[in-house]
Design a protein around this motif. Structure first.
Motif, PDB file in Angstrom:
ATOM      1  N   ASN A  45       0.248  -3.184  -8.225  1.00 43.22           N
ATOM      2  CA  ASN A  45       1.150  -3.307  -7.073  1.00 43.22           C
ATOM      3  C   ASN A  45       0.383  -3.406  -5.768  1.00 43.22           C
ATOM      4  O   ASN A  45       0.775  -4.137  -4.851  1.00 43.22           O
ATOM      5  CB  ASN A  45       2.133  -2.138  -7.042  1.00 43.22           C
ATOM      6  N   ASP A  46      -0.752  -2.688  -5.659  1.00 46.22           N
ATOM      7  CA  ASP A  46      -1.593  -2.795  -4.465  1.00 46.22           C
ATOM      8  C   ASP A  46      -2.035  -4.244  -4.254  1.00 46.22           C
ATOM      9  O   ASP A  46      -1.922  -4.795  -3.160  1.00 46.22           O
ATOM     10  CB  ASP A  46      -2.812  -1.878  -4.621  1.00 46.22           C
ATOM     11  N   GLY A  96      -2.339   3.440   0.901  1.00 50.39           N
ATOM     12  CA  GLY A  96      -1.863   2.092   1.173  1.00 50.39           C
ATOM     13  C   GLY A  96      -2.633   1.499   2.327  1.00 50.39           C
ATOM     14  O   GLY A  96      -3.853   1.569   2.372  1.00 50.39           O
ATOM     15  N   GLU A 110       1.322 -10.516   1.769  1.00 51.49           N
ATOM     16  CA  GLU A 110       1.245 -10.509   3.232  1.00 51.49           C
ATOM     17  C   GLU A 110       1.265 -11.959   3.734  1.00 51.49           C
ATOM     18  O   GLU A 110       0.516 -12.783   3.224  1.00 51.49           O
ATOM     19  CB  GLU A 110      -0.087  -9.895   3.694  1.00 51.49           C
ATOM     20  N   LEU A 120       8.246 -10.017  -3.958  1.00 53.53           N
ATOM     21  CA  LEU A 120       8.001  -8.926  -4.910  1.00 53.53           C
ATOM     22  C   LEU A 120       9.302  -8.263  -5.364  1.00 53.53           C
ATOM     23  O   LEU A 120      10.338  -8.396  -4.717  1.00 53.53           O
ATOM     24  CB  LEU A 120       7.083  -7.882  -4.287  1.00 53.53           C
ATOM     25  N   HIS A 132       0.950  -6.474  -3.239  1.00 51.30           N
ATOM     26  CA  HIS A 132       1.368  -6.293  -1.847  1.00 51.30           C
ATOM     27  C   HIS A 132       0.432  -7.023  -0.904  1.00 51.30           C
ATOM     28  O   HIS A 132       0.863  -7.636   0.067  1.00 51.30           O
ATOM     29  CB  HIS A 132       1.437  -4.802  -1.489  1.00 51.30           C
ATOM     30  N   ARG A 133      -0.863  -6.967  -1.182  1.00 49.93           N
ATOM     31  CA  ARG A 133      -1.817  -7.699  -0.337  1.00 49.93           C
ATOM     32  C   ARG A 133      -1.589  -9.200  -0.425  1.00 49.93           C
ATOM     33  O   ARG A 133      -1.666  -9.916   0.573  1.00 49.93           O
ATOM     34  CB  ARG A 133      -3.245  -7.407  -0.767  1.00 49.93           C
TER      35      ARG A 133
END
Ligand code: TXA
Ligand code: MG
Length: 311
Positions: free
Chosen positions: A299-300, A206, A307, A227, A303-304
Motif C-alpha cells: 500500500n505504501d 507515512g 500521487e 486506489l 500510494h506513492r
C-alpha cells in the motif's frame, strides 16, 4: 554467473563505472561506494536529486563493520535477516572512506547484505561496497527484471539474474534513533523486527517521516492510479487482488488470485508496468489490499505511485 560475466562486471566497477545488477528486492544501479566520481555517475544516470542518500551493499556483517558501528540491535537483526531485504541505518565509523555524495553528507550510512546469489558473488570479489539505488530513472517504476533496466539505460552493462523474488525495495530501519524507527516498510515486517529485538519499533509514519530526501511521488506509472476501487470505469484497466466481482471492460491483471500478499508484492511493479500503457488504457483502478503484514509495504508503494505528477 559465468566467469565471463563476472569479469566484465568487476572490471566495469573497478574502472569507476556503474552496472545494473540483480538483488532479491529490485534491480540496482551499482557503483563503488568509496569513489565520488563513480557515485556521481549514478545520480546523473538516474537524474536523481543529489540530496537523496544511497544504500551501501556488502558481502557480510564483517564487511559492513568496516564502515559502520554495529550496535547490539544491529547485530541481532543482521544475524536474523541477512542476507535479505533489510537495510539498517547506522552511524558511520570515522574515516569510513564512504563517498559523502553517497550519504548526502549524513553521519549515518544505510547498509544491507542482499540475498541474490549473483549480488553476493559479485560483492565477495570486491574490496569496496556497492551503493545501489533501484535501477530506474528517478520517479519511474522500480525494475524487477534485467530487461526493465536495459530498456531504461541502453548503454549500461546489466547482469541478468532473472525476475526478483521479493519485488519490493528493502525494509529500512533506522537504529540511530533512541527508539528504532521504520523508515520504509518492506518484505521484513515490523512484527518480525520486534520479535527479534524484543522491543517496540516506531512505526512508519507515512509521509510525515521519510527517509531523507525520499520524495512522496516515487514509484510512478504515467497513467493515473485510482486506489481501493470497488468498481472499474470503462476506460480503466484493473489491478486486482484475490477474488472479486468487478466488471472489466479492458485489461485485468490479478496480483494474487488466491489473496497471497507475498505473491502480490513480487508481481506489483511488473504488473504496474504492463498496465501502464496509454494507447490501451486511460487509467488503472487498483483493488483494495489488506493493510496487514506485507500489505503495508504494498500500500505504501501504491500510494506513492498514485500521487499526481508535478511535471
Ligand atoms: O531493496 C533495496 O533497498 C534496493 C536494492 C537495489 O537494494 N535499493 C533501493 O535504493 O531501494 P534506493 O536508493 O531506491 O532507496 C534508498 C532509500 C532512500 O529512500 C534513502 O532516502 C534511504 O534509503 N537512505 C539511504 N541512506 C540513508 C540514511 N543514512 N538515513 C536514512 N535513510 C537513508
Ligand atoms: Mg528507488
Amino acid at each position: 554467473m559465468t566467469p565471463f560475466n563476472l569479469n566484465i562486471a568487476l572490471e566495469t566497477l573497478k574502472k569507476g563505472l556503474p552496472i545494473g545488477f540483480p538483488t532479491e528486492t529490485v534491480y540496482g544501479l551499482a557503483a563503488n561506494a568509496l569513489d565520488d566520481k563513480a557515485v556521481a555517475h549514478i545520480y546523473t544516470l538516474k537524474k536523481r536529486p543529489k540530496f537523496n542518500p544511497l544504500i551501501a551493499h556488502v558481502a557480510s556483517i564483517e564487511k559492513a563493520e568496516q564502515y559502520v558501528i554495529f550496535t547490539n540491535h544491529a547485530r541481532l537483526l543482521a544475524k536474523a535477516f541477512w542476507p535479505g531485504p533489510l537495510t539498517l541505518v547506522l552511524e558511520q565509523k570515522k574515516d569510513s572512506g564512504i563517498s559523502t555524495l553517497a550519504t548526502a553528507g549524513l553521519s549515518t550510512l544505510a547498509v544491507r547484505q542482499p540475498a541474490h546469489p549473483m549480488a553476493l558473488e559479485l560483492l565477495q570479489h570486491l574490496d569496496f561496497p556497492l551503493v545501489a539505488p533501484s535501477a530506474n530513472p528517478s520517479e519511474s517504476i522500480s525494475p524487477t527484471s534485467a530487461k526493465d533496466v536495459q530498456e531504461a539505460f541502453t548503454d549500461l552493462y546489466v547482469l541478468d539474474g532473472g525476475p526478483c523474488t521479493v519485488g519490493l525495495e528493502s525494509t529500512i530501519l533506522d537504529l540511530t534513533t533512541s527508539t528504532p524507527t521504520l523508515l520504509r516498510p518492506g518484505a521484513i515486517t515490523i512484527e518480525q523486527l520486534e520479535n527479534v529485538l524484543d522491543t517496540t519499533i516506531m512505526p512508519y509514519k507515512g509521509d510525515k517521516i521519510l527517509a531523507p530526501g525520499q520524495m512522496k511521488r516515487h514509484y510512478a506509472p504515467s497513467l493515473p492510479l485510482r486506489l481501493n476501487a470497488d468498481s472499474v470505469k470503462p476506460e480503466e484497466a484493473l489491478l486486482s487482488f484475490g477474488k472479486h466481482e468487478m466488471k472489466i471492460c479492458r485489461e485485468e491483471l490479478n496480483l494474487s488470485p488466491t489473496g497471497n500478499l507475498k505473491e502480490a508484492a513480487a508481481n506489483l511493479f511488473r504488473y504496474l508496468r504492463q498496465l501502464d500503457n496509454p494507447s490501451k488504457n486511460a487509467g488503472i483502478a487498483v483493488a483494495p489490499i489488506p493493510q496487514e503484514g506485507l500489505g503495508l509495504a504494498i500500500n505504501d508503494r501504491l500510494h506513492r505511485a498514485a500521487e499526481p505528477s508535478k511535471s
